[in-house]
Motif scaffolding. Structure first.
Motif, PDB file in Angstrom:
ATOM      1  N   GLN A 200     -34.453  17.737  24.261  1.00  0.00           N
ATOM      2  CA  GLN A 200     -33.450  17.137  25.144  1.00  0.00           C
ATOM      3  C   GLN A 200     -32.049  17.244  24.544  1.00  0.00           C
ATOM      4  O   GLN A 200     -31.078  17.525  25.254  1.00  0.00           O
ATOM      5  CB  GLN A 200     -33.821  15.675  25.402  1.00  0.00           C
ATOM      6  N   GLN A 241     -37.084   6.150  26.542  1.00  0.00           N
ATOM      7  CA  GLN A 241     -36.161   6.267  27.664  1.00  0.00           C
ATOM      8  C   GLN A 241     -35.241   5.045  27.743  1.00  0.00           C
ATOM      9  O   GLN A 241     -34.042   5.166  28.013  1.00  0.00           O
ATOM     10  CB  GLN A 241     -36.949   6.404  28.981  1.00  0.00           C
ATOM     11  N   ALA A 344     -32.343  12.460  33.507  1.00  0.00           N
ATOM     12  CA  ALA A 344     -32.787  12.310  34.903  1.00  0.00           C
ATOM     13  C   ALA A 344     -33.723  13.456  35.286  1.00  0.00           C
ATOM     14  O   ALA A 344     -34.734  13.245  35.979  1.00  0.00           O
ATOM     15  CB  ALA A 344     -31.584  12.260  35.830  1.00  0.00           C
ATOM     16  N   VAL A 345     -33.389  14.676  34.853  1.00  0.00           N
ATOM     17  CA  VAL A 345     -34.246  15.827  35.147  1.00  0.00           C
ATOM     18  C   VAL A 345     -35.607  15.664  34.483  1.00  0.00           C
ATOM     19  O   VAL A 345     -36.653  15.942  35.098  1.00  0.00           O
ATOM     20  CB  VAL A 345     -33.572  17.143  34.686  1.00  0.00           C
ATOM     21  N   ARG A 347     -37.075  12.867  33.732  1.00  0.00           N
ATOM     22  CA  ARG A 347     -37.804  11.833  34.464  1.00  0.00           C
ATOM     23  C   ARG A 347     -38.359  12.398  35.774  1.00  0.00           C
ATOM     24  O   ARG A 347     -39.492  12.083  36.159  1.00  0.00           O
ATOM     25  CB  ARG A 347     -36.901  10.631  34.753  1.00  0.00           C
ATOM     26  N   TRP A 348     -37.553  13.220  36.436  1.00  0.00           N
ATOM     27  CA  TRP A 348     -37.994  13.826  37.696  1.00  0.00           C
ATOM     28  C   TRP A 348     -39.205  14.734  37.463  1.00  0.00           C
ATOM     29  O   TRP A 348     -40.116  14.801  38.294  1.00  0.00           O
ATOM     30  CB  TRP A 348     -36.831  14.615  38.300  1.00  0.00           C
ATOM     31  N   LEU A 349     -39.215  15.436  36.333  1.00  0.00           N
ATOM     32  CA  LEU A 349     -40.345  16.285  35.986  1.00  0.00           C
ATOM     33  C   LEU A 349     -41.514  15.504  35.399  1.00  0.00           C
ATOM     34  O   LEU A 349     -42.545  16.090  35.057  1.00  0.00           O
ATOM     35  CB  LEU A 349     -39.896  17.356  34.974  1.00  0.00           C
ATOM     36  N   LYS A 350     -41.312  14.168  35.283  1.00  0.00           N
ATOM     37  CA  LYS A 350     -42.341  13.260  34.747  1.00  0.00           C
ATOM     38  C   LYS A 350     -42.733  13.633  33.326  1.00  0.00           C
ATOM     39  O   LYS A 350     -43.898  13.610  32.941  1.00  0.00           O
ATOM     40  CB  LYS A 350     -43.561  13.252  35.659  1.00  0.00           C
ATOM     41  N   SER A 352     -42.149  12.520  29.488  1.00  0.00           N
ATOM     42  CA  SER A 352     -41.689  11.377  28.690  1.00  0.00           C
ATOM     43  C   SER A 352     -42.040  11.636  27.236  1.00  0.00           C
ATOM     44  O   SER A 352     -42.950  12.375  26.912  1.00  0.00           O
ATOM     45  CB  SER A 352     -42.356  10.079  29.150  1.00  0.00           C
TER      46      SER A 352
END
Length: 353
Positions: A200, A241, A344-345, A347-350, A352
């Motif tokens: 990240q 997160q 955010a991306v 999280r959208w891709l799930k 973690s």
């Protein structure tokens, strides 16, 4: 009429007794103010080019414990030297190449976050990464090796000066602090494994660096530090997160508060040293007190203090140029917004940590 004046020894004892009656927060704030002001003044007297780097070094390694300050200072100096040497070696082969700078920042930043997450030398990794990025960014402006060598040496000088002043001030306050220090407990717990953090961080730097290149690298190192500071997390039971979200918000709010307040004050100084010093000290006092409050506001206070130093202590002493303050704040804002988009991306891709 007989008037007797206290002897120097009596005056010293009286001064120490007053310090002993002060709270821990006040003593820490006094140490920080003393170290920052002395670092800046000595940097100016020595003719160094970046007094703000010495001031930040003094503040960043400050602790009421002499041992803790010394260890942190050693890590900061070691990281700065090694990072500078690495960049100088690479700059002789790859210079004035924007694509290489983007790739370099991406890889070095990702590796620094990875190593800082698992290594006891995490602070050295951070400073090494930031210094190497700064030298490579400077190579985009002037690729002459002699210039880059001088630039790197200047950074090392400033860091050594700031760290030395910090340790000297901590030693000066040792008689007062030793009564208040709680016994230090070593943590032997296994460091957490958070494999997505380096990825990240690398992606964030991959996006931030081209934006800074478009701005001609204005505020470059402030943005790089912001990215690394958010992604290098202490051990905690909180979800990753949530930690990153809190650090993003507190860094953003702390930097914005310091910048907006300083922008209101800078026009009234007109490069007048007494007012400048008073305002600088007042901001440091406020930031140090906020830093020592409960955990939810402590990081905000630290970011406020860092931003206060960045905004007030510019390239030339007593310079109060609002444009520089704004651009430095904008670079931090760019870094925080980009981190938010990357998270955010994920999280959208799930995905973690």
């Amino acid at each position: 009429m007989n008037t007797s004046f206290p002897s120097p020894t009596a005056q010293l004892k009286q001064w120490l007794s007053r310090l002993a009656a002060a709270t821990v927060k006040e003593i820490f704030a006094i140490q920080v103010i003393a170290a920052v002001l002395v670092s800046v003044l000595l940097s100016d007297l020595a003719g160094f080019d970046y007094p703000g780097w010495a001031a930040l070094s003094s503040y960043a390694v400050m602790n009421t414990s002499v041992k803790a300050s010394t260890v942190r200072a050693f890590n900061r100096v070691t990281g700065t030297v090694l990072g500078g040497v690495l960049a100088l070696l690479l700059s002789t082969y790859l210079i004035q190449d924007a694509a290489f700078l983007v790739l370099f920042c991406t890889i070095v930043g990702g590796v620094a976050v990875w190593r800082a997450d698992v290594s006891r030398w995490s602070y050295s990794w951070v400073l090494g990464a930031v210094t190497s990025m700064m030298v490579m960014a400077e190579a985009q402006k002037n690729s002459e090796f002699r210039h880059l060598l001088w630039f790197t040496f200047n950074r090392i000088e400033e860091v050594v000066l700031g760290c030395a002043v910090c340790i000297a001030v901590t030693l000066l306050f040792y008689p007062v602090n030793r009564r208040r220090q709680a016994p230090h407990q070593e943590s032997h717990s296994e460091p957490p494994r958070r494999p997505l953090l380096p990825l990240q961080a690398g992606i964030t730097l991959l996006l931030v660096t081209p934006i800074l290149l478009a701005f001609q690298l204005t505020g470059f190192w402030q943005a790089m530090v912001s990215v690394l500071a958010v992604f290098i997390l202490p051990s905690s039971a909180q979800p990753v997160q949530q930690q990153i979200g809190q650090r993003m918000q507190q860094r953003l709010y702390g930097c914005m508060a310091a910048t907006l307040l300083s922008l209101l004050l800078l026009p009234f100084m007109h490069s007048y040293p007494p007012v400048y010093i008073a305002m600088l000290a007042a901001g440091l006092w406020l930031g140090c007190h906020l830093q020592q409050r409960k955990q939810s506001i402590s990081y905000f206070g630290r970011q406020f203090t860092v931003a206060w130093i960045i905004v007030f202590i510019q390239e030339s002493l007593w310079l109060t140029e609002p444009n520089q303050a704004v651009m430095r704040c904008v670079s931090i804002l760019i870094a925080i917004i980009t981190i938010g988009i990357v998270m955010a991306v994920f999280r959208w891709l799930k995905l973690s940590v």
